[in-house]
Every structure is written in structure tokens, then in C-alpha cells.
Write a protein that holds these residues in place. Structure first.
Motif, PDB file in Angstrom:
ATOM      1  N   SER A   1      42.115  37.899  56.970  1.00 40.23           N
ATOM      2  CA  SER A   1      41.396  36.805  57.392  1.00 40.23           C
ATOM      3  C   SER A   1      41.563  35.346  56.626  1.00 40.23           C
ATOM      4  N   ALA A   2      41.180  34.410  57.396  1.00 45.66           N
ATOM      5  CA  ALA A   2      41.426  33.071  56.843  1.00 45.66           C
ATOM      6  C   ALA A   2      40.343  33.053  55.463  1.00 45.66           C
ATOM      7  N   ALA A   3      39.359  33.710  55.387  1.00 47.28           N
ATOM      8  CA  ALA A   3      38.325  33.705  54.347  1.00 47.28           C
ATOM      9  C   ALA A   3      38.973  34.383  53.180  1.00 47.28           C
ATOM     10  N   ARG A   4      39.572  35.364  53.604  1.00 47.69           N
ATOM     11  CA  ARG A   4      40.185  36.240  52.221  1.00 47.69           C
ATOM     12  C   ARG A   4      41.344  35.428  51.711  1.00 47.69           C
ATOM     13  N   LEU A   5      42.250  34.871  52.628  1.00 47.09           N
ATOM     14  CA  LEU A   5      43.161  33.850  52.211  1.00 47.09           C
ATOM     15  C   LEU A   5      42.841  32.859  51.393  1.00 47.09           C
ATOM     16  N   ALA A   6      41.658  32.296  51.673  1.00 50.82           N
ATOM     17  CA  ALA A   6      40.977  31.395  50.940  1.00 50.82           C
ATOM     18  C   ALA A   6      40.552  31.724  49.635  1.00 50.82           C
ATOM     19  N   ALA A   7      39.957  32.813  49.468  1.00 48.55           N
ATOM     20  CA  ALA A   7      39.353  33.230  48.298  1.00 48.55           C
ATOM     21  C   ALA A   7      40.556  33.581  47.413  1.00 48.55           C
ATOM     22  N   VAL A   8      41.672  34.217  48.043  1.00 49.58           N
ATOM     23  CA  VAL A   8      42.819  34.532  47.156  1.00 49.58           C
ATOM     24  C   VAL A   8      43.478  33.297  46.548  1.00 49.58           C
ATOM     25  N   GLN A   9      43.430  32.254  47.254  1.00 49.85           N
ATOM     26  CA  GLN A   9      44.094  31.129  46.774  1.00 49.85           C
ATOM     27  C   GLN A   9      43.280  30.397  45.733  1.00 49.85           C
ATOM     28  N   GLU A  10      42.107  30.521  45.699  1.00 55.06           N
ATOM     29  CA  GLU A  10      41.347  29.954  44.588  1.00 55.06           C
ATOM     30  C   GLU A  10      41.340  30.837  43.347  1.00 55.06           C
ATOM     31  N   ILE A  11      42.167  31.750  43.166  1.00 55.21           N
ATOM     32  CA  ILE A  11      42.650  32.382  41.806  1.00 55.21           C
ATOM     33  C   ILE A  11      43.956  31.858  41.557  1.00 55.21           C
ATOM     34  N   ALA A  12      43.865  31.234  40.363  1.00 50.20           N
ATOM     35  CA  ALA A  12      45.004  30.562  39.909  1.00 50.20           C
ATOM     36  C   ALA A  12      45.989  31.365  39.288  1.00 50.20           C
ATOM     37  N   LYS A  13      47.311  30.889  39.294  1.00 50.39           N
ATOM     38  CA  LYS A  13      48.373  31.738  38.641  1.00 50.39           C
ATOM     39  C   LYS A  13      48.549  30.873  37.222  1.00 50.39           C
ATOM     40  N   PRO A  14      48.513  31.673  36.180  1.00 48.88           N
ATOM     41  CA  PRO A  14      48.768  30.909  34.806  1.00 48.88           C
ATOM     42  C   PRO A  14      50.391  30.242  34.934  1.00 48.88           C
ATOM     43  N   GLN A  15      50.328  29.270  34.082  1.00 51.73           N
ATOM     44  CA  GLN A  15      51.652  28.649  33.897  1.00 51.73           C
ATOM     45  C   GLN A  15      52.074  28.449  32.505  1.00 51.73           C
ATOM     46  N   THR A  16      52.762  29.269  31.897  1.00 53.65           N
ATOM     47  CA  THR A  16      52.997  29.251  30.423  1.00 53.65           C
ATOM     48  C   THR A  16      54.413  29.383  30.342  1.00 53.65           C
ATOM     49  N   ASP A  17      55.003  29.378  29.065  1.00 49.98           N
ATOM     50  CA  ASP A  17      56.430  29.530  28.619  1.00 49.98           C
ATOM     51  C   ASP A  17      56.834  30.900  29.069  1.00 49.98           C
ATOM     52  N   ASP A  18      56.170  31.887  29.248  1.00 44.88           N
ATOM     53  CA  ASP A  18      56.536  33.215  29.519  1.00 44.88           C
ATOM     54  C   ASP A  18      56.172  33.477  30.962  1.00 44.88           C
ATOM     55  N   ALA A  19      57.191  33.309  31.774  1.00 39.92           N
ATOM     56  CA  ALA A  19      57.211  33.543  33.293  1.00 39.92           C
ATOM     57  C   ALA A  19      56.952  34.811  33.605  1.00 39.92           C
ATOM     58  N   ALA A  20      57.212  35.883  32.800  1.00 41.47           N
ATOM     59  CA  ALA A  20      57.042  37.208  33.139  1.00 41.47           C
ATOM     60  C   ALA A  20      55.594  37.646  32.937  1.00 41.47           C
ATOM     61  N   ASP A  21      55.256  37.108  31.758  1.00 42.01           N
ATOM     62  CA  ASP A  21      53.647  37.198  31.529  1.00 42.01           C
ATOM     63  C   ASP A  21      52.693  36.604  32.425  1.00 42.01           C
ATOM     64  N   ASP A  22      53.198  35.661  32.914  1.00 48.97           N
ATOM     65  CA  ASP A  22      52.493  34.907  34.040  1.00 48.97           C
ATOM     66  C   ASP A  22      52.175  35.814  35.315  1.00 48.97           C
ATOM     67  N   GLU A  23      53.371  36.534  35.699  1.00 49.18           N
ATOM     68  CA  GLU A  23      53.462  37.227  36.902  1.00 49.18           C
ATOM     69  C   GLU A  23      52.422  38.288  36.716  1.00 49.18           C
ATOM     70  N   TYR A  24      52.482  38.987  35.318  1.00 52.00           N
ATOM     71  CA  TYR A  24      51.427  40.023  35.158  1.00 52.00           C
ATOM     72  C   TYR A  24      50.006  39.698  35.206  1.00 52.00           C
TER      73      TYR A  24
END
Length: 324
Positions: free
Chosen positions: A178-201
């Protein structure tokens, strides 16, 4: 009667002695020897002719480029002997070529047999995978004793399992989230560090921690596929198993827990995966295999069993009754 003897001159005496010597030589020369020389020469010519006839029978239409006769005639018609070394060398080369061709034929035959065998094996593997995807049980029922060597049988070959697309178990409708679920997921920020792999985990962990299990599984499966040698890989496989278990899918969870444990038993999250494997078996009402996992956990990780994971270990042991 008196005969007068006249003294001969020295020259006459020498000639007389030479004449007698010549006559004696002629008289004592064996006549059969000259006859024998003629007979021997005739015999040699006859033998040479027979050998040439034999060569024509053995090599009919022989080409001088390939076969050189051992006896041939020169321009004067006299038989001459040729060098046998070249004939022997050619014969050796032909024999070696025959042997090489025979070996190539055998190798070709073996290659064809191996190719056919591999083809049959691939067909069997494909049939087994199709059968498993069609709804086969998670693993075969084993009657073997509870030992470390048969722990892999608990989930029917979990080590061969690869990351699965999230759509197979997501509690979503055919129209998608649903649109509400998509919006909730988008609120979770993805880390942005020098270790791209660790950011994915870390992003997968945040999704799991927020209760978005299907999305977490997609993210963690992507991390495992892209970074199989990263130091976080043991955390990724273990957390992917938990994302299945917490979503009510213990069979898939057990596969990932077992896979993580067997990949490296000294890894940071190997003990956790083994204990969660027991918990998955309890959820599947498989007491025997749950007891196998719990026993191995206590024997392999005694320090962890009495320390960091003591509460979870004791809670799982209270859920089942194990013999011995």
C-alpha cells in the motif's frame, strides 16, 4: 755317351726360373674357385630379384615418396643396396602416429561419456529442484543418531539455498504494498558511510528492526549476494534467517541459520544461528532435530551458552523434552 753341358747365362736362368714359377702357379690354382664366384653372383642376383618381387606384393603400387625399396637397380642395371635407416625412421614415425591416433580416439570416447554423465546429473539436479519448489518437505526424515555430521540433514540441504526473492512470502496483495507502507519504508533512512557494504547491511537491519520483514529480506539478500566476503556476512545471513523466523516462516529461516553456522563455525554470529536453528525446529514441531541443535550448541559453545545467550538457550530447552 757323353753330353756336353753348356753353362747358362744369368739372364736366361732367371727367365727359366720365372717360367717354372708361373707354370707352377697356374698348375696349382684351384679351378673350382672361379666357378664358385660365378655361381655366388648368380645366386645373389636371384635373391635380389625375389626380394623385389616380395616388395611389390607387400606394397603394391608403392610410391617412392613413402616407401624406399631395400634393393634397387642403378642406371647400369646392377643391383645396389640403399640405406635402411630412413626406412626404419619412417616405420617408427608411422607407428607413433598410429599410437597417437588411438589415444585420441580413446580420449574422445571418454570425453563423450563424461559429457553424457554430466548431462544426466544436471537433469537429476534440475528435477530435484523442481520437486522442492513444487512443495516438497523442508528436509528428509532421518533415522540417524544425533551427531554433528548429520546436522546438515535438518533442513534438507540448506547449504545449497540461495537468496530468494521477497515476493514468495510477503503478506502483500497482487497489487503490491500500500501507499502507506511504501511511505513508512521510505522514512527509514539508509546509512551513507565510507563502507558501502556495511551500509547495505545496516539498512537491512533497520528494516527488520522496524518490522518490515519482507523488505528486510530483500535488502539482506542483496547484501549477501553483492558482498559474500565482507566481514558483516555472518551478521547478514543470521539476520536474514531471523527475518524469516519472525515472519512465521521457520522452514526458510532454518535453511539460512544452518547455512550461516556451517559456513564458519568460528564466526561472530555462528552460535546465534545454531541456537535460532533449534528455535526454528521447535516452531516446526520437530523435537528430535531441535534437541540435536541444542545439544550441539551446548557442546560447541559452552562459554556462550553460559554467558551471552544463556537466557535464550535455557528458554529453548524448556520448550522441548530431550532424551539423555
Amino acid at each position: 755317351m757323353t753330353f756336353a753341358v753348356r753353362a747358362a747365362s744369368p739372364t736366361t736362368l732367371i727367365r727359366t726360373i720365372a717360367g717354372f714359377a708361373l707354370a707352377a702357379t697356374v698348375a696349382t690354382t684351384p679351378v673350382p674357385a672361379m666357378a664358385q664366384d660365378g655361381v655366388s653372383e648368380a645366386r645373389i642376383r636371384k635373391i635380389e630379384a625375389e626380394i623385389r618381387a616380395l616388395q611389390r606384393n607387400v606394397f603394391p603400387g608403392a610410391d617412392g615418396r613413402f616407401f624406399e625399396p631395400q634393393i634397387s637397380s642403378d642406371a647400369t642395371g646392377q643391383p645396389t643396396r640403399t640405406n635402411q635407416t630412413s626406412t626404419t625412421a619412417v616405420t617408427d614415425i608411422l607407428a607413433r602416429l598410429d599410437a597417437i591416433e588411438l589415444q585420441l580416439q580413446r580420449l574422445t570416447s571418454l570425453t563423450e561419456e563424461n559429457t553424457n554423465a554430466l548431462g544426466l546429473m544436471e537433469e537429476r539436479v534440475a528435477a530435484l529442484e523442481a520437486s522442492r519448489e513444487g512443495g516438497s518437505p523442508a528436509g528428509p526424515v532421518s533415522e540417524e543418531p544425533a551427531t554433528d555430521s548429520n546436522l546438515a540433514a535438518m533442513t534438507g540441504g540448506a547449504t545449497e539455498t540461495t537468496a530468494q526473492p521477497e515476493a514468495e512470502s510477503a503478506p502483500q496483495t497482487e497489487t503490491g504494498p500500500s501507499a502507506a507502507r511504501l511511505a513508512a519504508v521510505q522514512e527509514i533512512a539508509k546509512p551513507q558511510t565510507d563502507d558501502a557494504a556495511d551500509d547495505e547491511y545496516s539498512y537491512g537491519f533497520r528494516l527488520w528492526n522496524a518490522g518490515f520483514y519482507p523488505e528486510a529480506r530483500q535488502q539482506l539478500a542483496s547484501f549477501i549476494e553483492q558482498y559474500p566476503d565482507h566481514w558483516r556476512i555472518t551478521w547478514g545471513r543470521n539476520l536474514l534467517g531471523r527475518a524469516f523466523l519472525d515472519d512465521g516462516l521457520p522452514e526458510e529461516a532454518a535453511r539460512w541459520f544452518l547455512r550461516n553456522y556451517q559456513a564458519d563455525r568460528t564466526a561472530a554470529r555462528a552460535p546465534d544461528s545454531l541456537l535460532f536453528l533449534a528455535e526454528s525446529m521447535i516452531a516446526m514441531d520437530d523435537t528430535r532435530r531441535a534437541c540435536i541443535a541444542l545439544a550441539e550448541f551446548g557442546e560447541t559453545y559452552p562459554a556462550v551458552a553460559s554467558g551471552r545467550l544463556l537466557d535464550q538457550y535455557e528458554a529453548n530447552r524448556r520448550k522441548v523434552t530431550c532424551e539423555g
